[in-house]
Design an enzyme around this catalytic site. Structure first.
Site, PDB file in Angstrom:
ATOM      1  N   GLY A 210       0.794  -1.222   0.000  1.00  0.00           N
ATOM      2  CA  GLY A 210       0.000   0.000   0.000  1.00  0.00           C
ATOM      3  C   GLY A 210       0.818   1.259   0.000  1.00  0.00           C
ATOM      4  O   GLY A 210       1.591   1.507  -0.916  1.00  0.00           O
ATOM      5  N   CYS A 228      13.190   4.723  -3.952  1.00  0.00           N
ATOM      6  CA  CYS A 228      12.340   4.397  -5.107  1.00  0.00           C
ATOM      7  C   CYS A 228      13.112   4.458  -6.415  1.00  0.00           C
ATOM      8  O   CYS A 228      12.515   4.541  -7.493  1.00  0.00           O
ATOM      9  CB  CYS A 228      11.116   5.314  -5.163  1.00  0.00           C
ATOM     10  SG  CYS A 228      10.051   5.189  -3.710  1.00  0.00           S
TER      11      CYS A 228
END
Length: 303
Positions: A210, A228
Site C-alpha cells: 500500500g 524508489c
C-alpha cells in the site's frame, strides 16, 4: 466498493516488525479472497527497516551492508520507520484489475489528507506517490549555495556548468556524496520531494501492500539508499513542510476519513483491453472492449 474496515496493528512503542505485518497481510488477503472478511486496511508504524521491490538494483541499496527485506510488491527500495504512517489496504477489485486506477485512488486520499493540514501536494507524471513540487529547474539552487546559508552543491569535476551529475554522470553515486545530494535535503535544494510512497501487489484480484505517509520521521534514513530508484528528487515530511510538529496519531483519523470517502464511493470497473478483431474483408478493426473474464497472474505497480 464494500464498506472499509480499519485494523490498527500498532504505533509508537507498539510498532509492528515488518515480517510480522507482512504475514498478517497474507492472512487477511486469503480471507478477503474467500469473502470471509470485508475490504480491510491495516494501519501501523514499523521499526526502522528497508524494503526492496523486485526492480531494485544493487546501486540503490545501502552501501554499508544494512539488511534489506526483499518483498513481492512493485517498485524499488524504500524505508519504513517511526514517524511514518503505513497503510495496507487489502481490497477485492474486479478483474482484469485496473492497477493504475487503484493507485490513483490511494494518491487522491493522501493528497486530500495533506490538504486538510494545510499542505498542497500533487502527482508527478511517471512517478507514483504524493509529491511536494519544487521550483522549476532553472530557478533551483545554483552552485555556490543558498541565500539563507543552507547547503551548497559542489558539482562533480568535468560536469557541464549547471548540469546535475546525478543524471549527467553514470558513475556519480549520490550515496557517496554527502549532504549536498542527500534525499533528505531536497527541500533546501527546492527540488521535487516525495511525501508519500505507494507500492502494491494484486494477486487473485485482491490488493496487498500500500502506502507510506511521512508524518515526522527522521528522513536521513533515506540518505543511505536511492529512494524508489529516483536520483533527481528527494523526500520530505508533513512536519518539515509545515514547519511544526505533527504526530502520526493526528494523521490517522484524517487518512481514515479520506480513504473511506474515496474507496467506498469508488465504482471500480474492469480494465479496458484493446482487441483487433478481423473485419469482413480481412482487415483488422481496432476497438476497445471491457474484458470481464478473470485474469491470471499477479500485477505489481511501482512505489
Amino acid at each position: 466498493m464494500s464498506e472499509l474496515r480499519y485494523v490498527h496493528l500498532g504505533f509508537g512503542a507498539e510498532a509492528v516488525e515488518y515480517q510480522e505485518a507482512w504475514q498478517e497481510q497474507r492472512r487477511v488477503h486469503a480471507a478477503r479472497f474467500a469473502d470471509e472478511v470485508p475490504d480491510t486496511c491495516l494501519l501501523l508504524e514499523h521499526p526502522p527497516v528497508y524494503t526492496a521491490g523486485r526492480r531494485t538494483t544493487d546501486r540503490e541499496r545501502p552501501l554499508d551492508g544494512t539488511p534489506v527485506v526483499d518483498v513481492d510488491r512493485g517498485g524499488k527500495i524504500t524505508w519504513h520507520g517511526p514517524g511514518q504512517l503505513v497503510g495496507y489496504p487489502i481490497l477485492k477489485l474486479p478483474r482484469p484489475v485496473d492497477v493504475v486506477a487503484h493507485v490513483r485512488r490511494l494518491e487522491d486520499a493522501l493528497i486530500r489528507t495533506a490538504a486538510d493540514f494545510g499542505l498542497a501536494t500533487s502527482r508527478v507524471e511517471g512517478r507514483s506517490g504524493v509529491w511536494v513540487l519544487g521550483d522549476p529547474v532553472a530557478e533551483r539552487t545554483p552552485p555556490g549555495g543558498l541565500p539563507d546559508g543552507g547547503l551548497s552543491l559542489d558539482l562533480a569535476p568535468g560536469t557541464a556548468p549547471g548540469a546535475d551529475p546525478r543524471l549527467a554522470d553514470e558513475e556519480f553515486d549520490p550515496r557517496l556524496n554527502g549532504p549536498e545530494y542527500a534525499p533528505s535535503n531536497a527541500g533546501q535544494r527546492r527540488e521535487d520531494r516525495k511525501l508519500a510512497a505507494i507500492g502494491i501487489r494484486v494477486a487473485k484480484g485482491v490488493t496487498m501492500h500500500g502506502f507510506s505517509f511521512n508524518v515526522n520521521p527522521d528522513n536521513t534514513w533515506f540518505d543511505r539508499i536511492v529512494p524508489c530508484g529516483i536520483r533527481d528528487a528527494g523526500v520530505t515530511s508533513l512536519s518539515y513542510e509545515l514547519g511544526r510538529g505533527i504526530t502520526v496519531a493526528e494523521v490517522v483519523p484524517v487518512v481514515e476519513k479520506h480513504l473511506r470517502d474515496v474507496l467506498e464511493r469508488a465504482e471500480p470497473t474492469p480494465r479496458l483491453i484493446e482487441r483487433e478483431p478481423v473485419g469482413p474483408v480481412g482487415q483488422p478493426v481496432r476497438e476497445a472492449v471491457q474484458e470481464t473474464a478473470p485474469a491470471a497472474g499477479t500485477l505489481k505497480v511501482s512505489a
